[in-house]
Design an enzyme around this catalytic site. Structure first.
Site, PDB file in Angstrom:
ATOM      1  N   GLY A  59       0.645  -5.063   0.789  1.00  0.00           N
ATOM      2  CA  GLY A  59      -0.565  -5.007  -0.022  1.00  0.00           C
ATOM      3  C   GLY A  59      -0.373  -5.599  -1.411  1.00  0.00           C
ATOM      4  O   GLY A  59      -1.327  -6.128  -2.005  1.00  0.00           O
TER       5      GLY A  59
ATOM      6  N   GLU B 183       4.474  -5.716   6.964  1.00  0.00           N
ATOM      7  CA  GLU B 183       3.707  -4.676   7.672  1.00  0.00           C
ATOM      8  C   GLU B 183       4.153  -4.518   9.117  1.00  0.00           C
ATOM      9  O   GLU B 183       4.157  -3.414   9.672  1.00  0.00           O
ATOM     10  CB  GLU B 183       2.206  -4.992   7.625  1.00  0.00           C
TER      11      GLU B 183
ATOM     12  N   ALA C 292       0.869  -1.179   0.000  1.00  0.00           N
ATOM     13  CA  ALA C 292       0.000   0.000   0.000  1.00  0.00           C
ATOM     14  C   ALA C 292       0.906   1.228   0.000  1.00  0.00           C
ATOM     15  O   ALA C 292       2.091   1.127   0.328  1.00  0.00           O
ATOM     16  CB  ALA C 292      -0.865  -0.020   1.257  1.00  0.00           C
TER      17      ALA C 292
ATOM     18  N   GLU D 115      -0.884  -9.101  -1.032  1.00  0.00           N
ATOM     19  CA  GLU D 115      -2.306  -9.349  -0.743  1.00  0.00           C
ATOM     20  C   GLU D 115      -3.142  -9.325  -2.033  1.00  0.00           C
ATOM     21  O   GLU D 115      -4.052 -10.134  -2.200  1.00  0.00           O
ATOM     22  CB  GLU D 115      -2.820  -8.317   0.265  1.00  0.00           C
TER      23      GLU D 115
HETATM   24  C1  3H9 Z   1       0.761  -2.314   3.469  1.00  0.00           C
HETATM   25  O1  3H9 Z   1       0.929  -2.765   2.378  1.00  0.00           O
HETATM   26  C2  3H9 Z   1      -0.529  -2.369   4.219  1.00  0.00           C
HETATM   27  C3  3H9 Z   1      -1.516  -3.329   3.639  1.00  0.00           C
HETATM   28  O2  3H9 Z   1      -1.341  -4.586   4.203  1.00  0.00           O
HETATM   29  C4  3H9 Z   1      -2.923  -2.949   4.016  1.00  0.00           C
HETATM   30  C5  3H9 Z   1      -3.442  -1.689   3.504  1.00  0.00           C
HETATM   31  C6  3H9 Z   1      -4.887  -1.494   3.823  1.00  0.00           C
HETATM   32  N1  3H9 Z   1       4.642   3.329  -0.063  1.00  0.00           N
HETATM   33  O3  3H9 Z   1      13.444   1.757   0.001  1.00  0.00           O
HETATM   34  P1  3H9 Z   1      13.760   2.485  -1.242  1.00  0.00           P
HETATM   35  C7  3H9 Z   1       9.299   4.682  -1.706  1.00  0.00           C
HETATM   36  S1  3H9 Z   1       2.017  -1.478   4.268  1.00  0.00           S
HETATM   37  C8  3H9 Z   1       5.100   4.525  -0.456  1.00  0.00           C
HETATM   38  O4  3H9 Z   1      14.765   3.577  -1.181  1.00  0.00           O
HETATM   39  P2  3H9 Z   1      14.829   0.083  -2.383  1.00  0.00           P
HETATM   40  C9  3H9 Z   1      10.395   5.125  -0.747  1.00  0.00           C
HETATM   41  O5  3H9 Z   1       9.914   6.061   0.173  1.00  0.00           O
HETATM   42  C10 3H9 Z   1       3.351  -1.481   3.124  1.00  0.00           C
HETATM   43  N2  3H9 Z   1       6.371   4.733  -0.844  1.00  0.00           N
HETATM   44  O6  3H9 Z   1      14.157   1.514  -2.442  1.00  0.00           O
HETATM   45  C11 3H9 Z   1      11.383   5.724  -1.732  1.00  0.00           C
HETATM   46  O7  3H9 Z   1      10.883   6.995  -2.110  1.00  0.00           O
HETATM   47  P3  3H9 Z   1      11.885   8.132  -2.528  1.00  0.00           P
HETATM   48  C12 3H9 Z   1       4.025  -2.776   3.050  1.00  0.00           C
HETATM   49  C13 3H9 Z   1       7.197   3.693  -0.836  1.00  0.00           C
HETATM   50  O8  3H9 Z   1      14.972  -0.342  -3.784  1.00  0.00           O
HETATM   51  C14 3H9 Z   1      11.256   4.819  -2.950  1.00  0.00           C
HETATM   52  O9  3H9 Z   1      10.002   4.178  -2.821  1.00  0.00           O
HETATM   53  N3  3H9 Z   1       5.206  -2.669   2.231  1.00  0.00           N
HETATM   54  C15 3H9 Z   1       6.786   2.427  -0.430  1.00  0.00           C
HETATM   55  O10 3H9 Z   1      16.030   0.114  -1.488  1.00  0.00           O
HETATM   56  C16 3H9 Z   1      12.336   3.767  -3.044  1.00  0.00           C
HETATM   57  O11 3H9 Z   1      12.384   3.063  -1.796  1.00  0.00           O
HETATM   58  C17 3H9 Z   1       6.379  -2.295   2.749  1.00  0.00           C
HETATM   59  O12 3H9 Z   1       6.527  -2.079   3.917  1.00  0.00           O
HETATM   60  C18 3H9 Z   1       5.436   2.260  -0.042  1.00  0.00           C
HETATM   61  N4  3H9 Z   1       4.946   1.058   0.323  1.00  0.00           N
HETATM   62  O13 3H9 Z   1      13.779  -0.851  -1.638  1.00  0.00           O
HETATM   63  C19 3H9 Z   1       7.530  -2.175   1.772  1.00  0.00           C
HETATM   64  N5  3H9 Z   1       7.835   1.570  -0.498  1.00  0.00           N
HETATM   65  O14 3H9 Z   1      12.608   7.646  -3.734  1.00  0.00           O
HETATM   66  C20 3H9 Z   1       8.313  -0.935   2.051  1.00  0.00           C
HETATM   67  C21 3H9 Z   1       8.872   2.301  -0.953  1.00  0.00           C
HETATM   68  O15 3H9 Z   1      11.001   9.309  -2.742  1.00  0.00           O
HETATM   69  N6  3H9 Z   1       9.343  -0.706   1.072  1.00  0.00           N
HETATM   70  N7  3H9 Z   1       8.491   3.578  -1.145  1.00  0.00           N
HETATM   71  O16 3H9 Z   1      12.778   8.272  -1.343  1.00  0.00           O
HETATM   72  C22 3H9 Z   1      10.520  -1.355   1.059  1.00  0.00           C
HETATM   73  O17 3H9 Z   1      10.763  -2.236   1.833  1.00  0.00           O
HETATM   74  C23 3H9 Z   1      11.528  -0.920   0.058  1.00  0.00           C
HETATM   75  O18 3H9 Z   1      11.203   0.382  -0.371  1.00  0.00           O
HETATM   76  C24 3H9 Z   1      11.615  -1.813  -1.205  1.00  0.00           C
HETATM   77  C25 3H9 Z   1      12.560  -1.139  -2.250  1.00  0.00           C
HETATM   78  C26 3H9 Z   1      12.199  -3.172  -0.803  1.00  0.00           C
HETATM   79  C27 3H9 Z   1      10.277  -1.981  -1.846  1.00  0.00           C
END
Ligand code: 3H9
Length: 698
Positions: free
Chosen positions: A102, A125, A63, A105
């Protein structure tokens, strides 16, 4: 703005392609796009099956976290997942990249899943203080069983595509032709297979409940998201799907509203914002002599604890290091120190013998400073003696190759003096590693005036190559971290003067979530370090200056290394008991200053320090030392053990409101005017009823 979801139709198959860089987060626009495309595909009689896929580097990684806390927008992700699952035409998910939260999901709501063989799949999450809130807690146990589902949700760790196939999370794997493979499969698929109807992992209810009970017994009662995850997975067995999902919805809302989630989400963005330096938008790194990387060879001057730690960090990243020490003895000690690190790694099984030897082959130890004439960056890691450093920068200015960056690892010396000494100010900046340098993620880049932005970008590139988190600070003595530290220590000393004991202050901060209190840390790192610094500075004229630490050092109590400091340590012990002689000195000092000790609660002690950090943080942002308030938080979390789940003092200030913070400081200021110099930015924030967060994106 380009539409983030496209619908393509080919041979009876509709492909819903998501394109919302960088990670295809499921923002409102994406959810609306998927919903629209789904309706279009379902009402098109020529379409027999639907593929959900993503362009760019990944299937949705979750999400959109930045939308949390804003008013909910339709369709919600759980609704969308239910609609996907309810499709009367088969839905297949083509997965690649990092399929997280998400995103997974959505995939689990699809009827079939095929993953690129390099995909990572996870439900992280929990790392944001949340739980899967789009049906994940109900669908995961149905697909992979109670144990695997709980593992994924409680650890947040992703699994590989291979593992996912083994446990039944995906139905098949593909290579780079993933999209074509899934489209071909879709063209042949007629049957829908809603995950909610899968029951094979729910058949043995007794076993399922035993696993739930075992996990529940391991959880801390206060761990909100963890406990809710177990409750929801239990509901997956005990309740019909829709009822279980309603429980999940409520649990997700509770977690989202929790301070822990607010803190963790703040930290997530603070850590990603901090490395965004303005210089990166202006220029690239310095040209290199040879090699494909922005930094291909590193020079280090000084092989003490810091120099060796920095060398290890560079060697671990595969960078050749030339380390210069004074005299053969210095060389031997540095080699012993670095060698012992790799030896320990081999003994504990962290690395193989071959890896340890390979790292050391990239290390050159020498006593010849001229050996630093070809490196891309040279890091000075000498003791904190300005004259010594000045002399070194004078020499390095003549030796380093044209275009090399000269960095000082100083904590609190004036970088401008070193710039001048080098004769090439545009090349000089500070790279302030935190100890132990090979382990701590945080590096402050101290950016002096008139340094060349290319030099800053090169230093930034090096920190990224080392896997560190660079934070930009103006090159003022102490940068962000040590100024926060000094302000905190000064405030803590005042608490001692007024009646608290070091152990009380330490306990108060530990119960807040710090791994150690400030006096334990001083005992651990050695009281002589601060003493040396204080003696090199003019005496503090403040009549309420606490000289306890100076008296202790005069008595030869330097902390753990002498067995006596704020605490007394038994031979070989790291945990001590309060030093009664220190308490005696403290009582004497209070008497001499005419102070009657008063009692403090833990909360008062903690608040006092928090208010100090907020005020100091506001001062650092206001003076431009820190780029943004969240950088102060990132430094406190990664430099000093401020609990990550609390976000940091500036988030705390926003939650309390800067207005309230100011009111409270004003009351304390009346009691102790010399301690509280209120930051103008805090006053501004309070007057405008603003929040520090407003400055984070500015
Ligand atoms: C969820 O899904 C809840 C659901 O169950 C229910 C909902 C109802 N959203 O980390 P990076 C941005 S909770 C918005 O440097 P990498 C990040 O801020 C979510 N933005 O890259 C950055 O922005 P900027 C569950 C996001 O290659 C850019 O993307 N998911 C999100 O080292 C690059 O990120 C997670 O917790 C997001 N979800 O790593 C995953 N994710 O360039 C969280 C990233 O402006 N994310 N951004 O600074 C990660 O673990 C890592 O970002 C990922 C990529 C492994 C994906």
């Amino acid at each position: 703005m380009k539409h983030p979801v496209r619908l393509e139709r080919q041979n009876g198959v509709a492909v819903i392609a998501i394109e919302n860089p960088p990670v295809n987060a499921l923002s409102t626009a994406v959810r609306r796009g998927i919903l629209g495309a789904l309706h279009a595909a379902l009402s098109d009689d020529t379409i027999t099956a639907i593929v959900i896929a993503a362009n760019g580097k990944t299937f949705p990684a979750g999400a959109d976290i930045s939308e949390f806390g804003q008013p909910a927008q339709e369709p919600s992700l759980p609704e969308l997942c239910d609609l996907i699952e309810a499709s009367h035409k088969p839905v297949l998910a083509a997965l690649h990249g990092t399929v997280l939260g998400g995103g997974l999901e959505v995939a689990m709501a699809a009827h079939y899943r095929v993953a690129h063989d390099q995909t990572q799949l996870g439900l992280p999450e929990i790392l944001l203080g949340l739980l899967p809130g789009a049906g994940g807690t109900q669908r995961a146990p149905r697909l992979v069983g109670v144990d695997m589902a709980l593992d994924m949700m409680l650890t947040g760790k992703p699994i590989t595509a291979d593992q996912a196939q083994r446990i039944g999370l995906v139905d098949g794997l593909a290579g780079d032709d993933l999209r074509d493979v899934v489209k071909a499969l879709a063209a042949e698929t007629r049957e829908v297979r809603p995950t909610r109807d899968q029951r094979q992992h729910l058949l043995d209810g007794k076993q399922f409940m035993a696993r739930i009970a075992a996990r529940r017994a391991q959880l801390r009662p206060k761990a909100l998201a963890e406990n809710k995850i177990v409750d929801c997975v239990e509901a997956a067995l005990l309740l019909p799907f829709d009822a279980g999902r309603d429980i999940e919805r409520e649990a997700f809302t509770d977690c989202l509203a929790s301070p822990v989630s607010a803190g963790l989400r703040h930290s997530f963005f603070a850590e990603r914002r901090a490395p965004k330096f303005p210089e990166l938008t202006q220029t690239g790194p310095r040209p290199v002599n040879s090699g494909p990387l922005p930094v291909n060879a590193v020079g280090i001057v000084g092989g003490g604890l810091m120099g060796s730690g920095i060398a290890i960090a560079c060697l671990d990243a595969g960078l050749p290091v030339t380390l210069v020490e004074q005299g053969e003895d210095g060389v031997t000690k540095a080699l012993d120190r670095i060698g012992a690190h790799y030896q320990r790694g081999v003994e504990t099984g962290r690395i193989t013998e071959a890896q340890g030897s390979a790292a050391l082959t990239h290390l050159t130890l020498t006593t010849t400073l001229d050996a630093l004439n070809a490196q891309d960056i040279i890091i000075e890691a000498l003791p904190e003696d300005l004259e010594l450093k000045q002399e070194m920068f004078r020499k390095l200015g003549g030796i380093a190759r044209y275009g090399a960056v000269l960095a000082s690892n100083t904590s609190y010396q004036d970088v401008a003096v070193l710039q001048q000494a080098s004769g090439r100010p545009g090349d000089v900046l500070a790279l302030h590693f935190f100890a132990p340098a090979h382990r701590m993620k945080l590096v402050e880049i101290g950016v002096p005036r008139n340094v060349d932005p290319q030099a800053v970008v090169t230093a930034h590139a090096l920190t990224k190559m080392l896997g560190k988190m660079p934070v930009r600070s103006a090159a003022v003595p102490g940068f962000i971290g040590n100024q926060m530290l000094v302000a905190g220590r000064r405030a803590a000393d005042r608490l001692l003067l007024d009646g608290a004991t070091p152990a009380q202050v330490d306990n108060a901060l530990r119960s807040f979530g710090f791994p150690m209190g400030p006096y334990q840390i001083q005992d651990m790192s050695g009281l002589d370090i601060g003493w040396a610094r204080r003696r090199a500075q003019p005496e503090d004229p403040d009549p309420r200056y606490l000289s306890l630490a100076d008296r202790m050092c005069e008595a030869g109590w330097f902390g753990q290394k002498t067995g006596k400091g704020y605490y007394v340590y038994a031979e070989g012990e790291r945990h001590g008991v309060p030093n009664p002689d220190m308490l005696h000195l403290l009582a004497e000092e209070r008497r001499a200053k005419g102070i009657t000790a008063r009692k403090f609660t833990d909360r008062q002690l903690r608040d006092h320090l928090l208010l100090t950090w907020v005020n100091e943080g506001a001062r650092l942002v206001g003076t431009g030392t820190a780029t943004r308030p969240s950088d102060v938080d990132a430094v406190m979390v990664h430099g000093f053990g401020y609990p990550r789940w609390r976000g940091g003092p500036m988030l705390d200030a926003d939650q309390t409101t800067p207005f309230q913070i100011l009111r409270r400081i004003e009351i304390l200021q009346k009691e102790d005017p010399s301690l509280w110099d209120i930051a103008p930015l805090l006053r501004e924030m309070a007057a405008e009823r603003g929040k520090f967060a407003d400055l984070n994106e500015a």
